[in-house]
Write an enzyme that holds these catalytic residues in place. Structure first.
Site, PDB file in Angstrom:
ATOM      1  CG  MET A 133       3.761  -6.652  14.457  1.00 44.77           C
ATOM      2  SD  MET A 133       2.134  -6.067  13.983  1.00 44.77           S
ATOM      3  CE  MET A 133       1.192  -7.594  13.991  1.00 44.77           C
ATOM      4  CE  LYS A 147      17.750 -14.460  -6.239  1.00 43.87           C
ATOM      5  NZ  LYS A 147      17.826 -15.765  -6.907  1.00 43.87           N
ATOM      6  NE  ARG A 185      14.218 -22.959  -9.261  1.00 36.52           N
ATOM      7  CZ  ARG A 185      15.000 -22.178  -8.525  1.00 36.52           C
ATOM      8  NH1 ARG A 185      14.840 -22.139  -7.224  1.00 36.52           N
ATOM      9  NH2 ARG A 185      15.943 -21.458  -9.068  1.00 36.52           N
ATOM     10  CE1 TYR A 243       0.067 -10.394  22.934  1.00 32.24           C
ATOM     11  CE2 TYR A 243       2.098  -9.989  21.720  1.00 32.24           C
ATOM     12  CZ  TYR A 243       0.823  -9.599  22.097  1.00 32.24           C
ATOM     13  OH  TYR A 243       0.318  -8.423  21.631  1.00 32.24           O
TER      14      TYR A 243
END
Ligand SMILES: *Cc1c(COP(=O)(O)O)cnc(C)c1O
Length: 368
Positions: A312, A34, A129, A264
């Site tokens: 980023m 998955k 769940r 930053y």
């Protein structure tokens, strides 16, 4: 190389699969792929692991992607289906169902005549769940058995909540509850995830509390990718080999004077004249922003601490004490020399999250 690359080693995946088989001899293996095979590439990993008894995904879309990619194996959708349209897709693409709730049984009973699908009945033995509660298990089984949309030979499944905690008594309790829900079972049974396979032999073949005539299935995910499911046991101690090495190029090496800051928020200040390597890797590639504190990268075999904030597209590492780092050198963000488990710990998260967060702009390179 001018951007981040995830190098995926087929031999590591295959070797980890061999470890699964060694831990669970004679069991059928449902390889859990998955979430883009935990970031390693859905269809590519399905091909590399050909020979497993089944593949498991979480979403119908993932199952369809496998079929459209030409994968012919048995595919199980762990979340089952939610509505009539998804049931249609499951039939069209031949996807085995996990039945975890009564509304799914209602839909199967109302289904138009058509293909009968193999199904797994999932019991909630303590995860709280997905799953039919244990006292409703027998009734659910009877309804499913009578349902033309379901093929004969229903499997029994449950999922462990605390198997990564080797000191917990929850796993034994869950196996007992499954046994009480099922009684004598004339079909296959599947309990163990990676932590079960490596830590709980009773979850591999749960025959103490349950008698069944079918096969025992294990459902390894994380361990196939060479990552330890236990906080206090490393992958290498467990004989697992990381399948992914996440690598980024050094694109600049800067000399900073003592007192200058980096990145930053100017959160890091050089306390000496420093050499800073700038890497073309950031949280836009999947390197966690929170990794900055205490984490490191490996350049030419040596560890260099990450300094300043991860941005980023870039991150910065202090290479003052390393020899001769140059633009074009390759830095390893995680892989053999620096386990993803360690990066996750620095970032306050789990390796599952880091692996599945490698973004689409990262190229996957498959090697032997
Ligand atoms: C994800 C998942 C697994 C695999 O778990 P790992 O901890 O990665 O081995 C097995 N079974 C189910 C139902 C899952 O959702």
């Amino acid at each position: 190389m001018s951007s981040v690359v995830a190098v995926i080693r087929a031999s590591a995946l295959q070797q980890n699969l061999a470890t699964v088989r060694r831990c669970a001899p004679g069991c059928a293996v449902m390889a859990v792929i998955k979430a883009n095979a935990y970031g390693h590439g859905l269809v590519a990993v399905a091909r590399i692991l050909n020979g497993v008894d089944a593949l498991a995904v979480a979403r119908m879309r993932e199952a369809i992607e496998l079929r459209e990619g030409g994968v012919d194996s048995i595919v199980v959708c762990l979340s089952g289906f939610t509505d009539v349209d998804e049931l249609k897709l499951a039939r069209e693409y031949r996807v085995q169902l996990v039945i975890h709730a009564r509304h799914q049984i209602d839909l199967l009973e109302q289904a138009a005549p058509g293909v009968a699908l193999p199904a797994w009945l999932k019991i909630d033995s303590g995860m709280g769940r997905l799953g039919i509660s244990s006292d409703e298990g027998r009734a659910a089984f009877q309804r499913l058995s009578a349902c033309p949309a379901v093929s004969p030979g229903i499997g029994l499944m449950t999922h462990l909540a605390c198997a990564d905690d080797l000191g917990s008594d929850a796993t034994g309790k869950q196996i007992d509850i499954l046994g009480r829900a099922a009684g004598d079972w004339e079909g296959d049974v599947s309990v163990a995830n990676s932590a079960g396979i490596m830590g709980w032999p009773d979850s591999i073949r749960p025959s103490a509390s349950l008698s069944y005539t079918g096969r025992s299935w294990v459902r390894p995910g994380l361990m196939l990718y060479g990552v330890s499911p236990f906080a206090d046991r490393s992958a290498s101690e467990l004989g697992l080999r990381p399948a992914m090495s996440l690598q980024a190029p050094v694109i600049s090496v800067r000399r900073l004077k003592a007192g200058q800051t980096v990145g930053y928020g100017a959160t890091w200040r050089a306390d000496r004249d420093s050499l800073i390597a700038v890497l073309a890797a950031g949280y836009g590639d999947g390197m966690p922003w929170r990794a900055a504190a205490g984490s490191a990268v490996v350049i030419n075999g040596s560890s260099a601490p990450i300094v300043g904030r991860v941005s980023m597209d870039l991150l910065t590492a202090d290479v003052t004490d390393l020899e001769d780092v140059r633009p074009g050198d390759t830095a390893v963000l995680w892989g053999d020399d620096i386990p993803v488990e360690a990066v996750a710990e620095c970032a306050g998260t789990i390796p599952y999250e880091l692996l599945t967060s490698v973004t689409s702009r990262v190229k996957r390179d498959y090697v032997d």
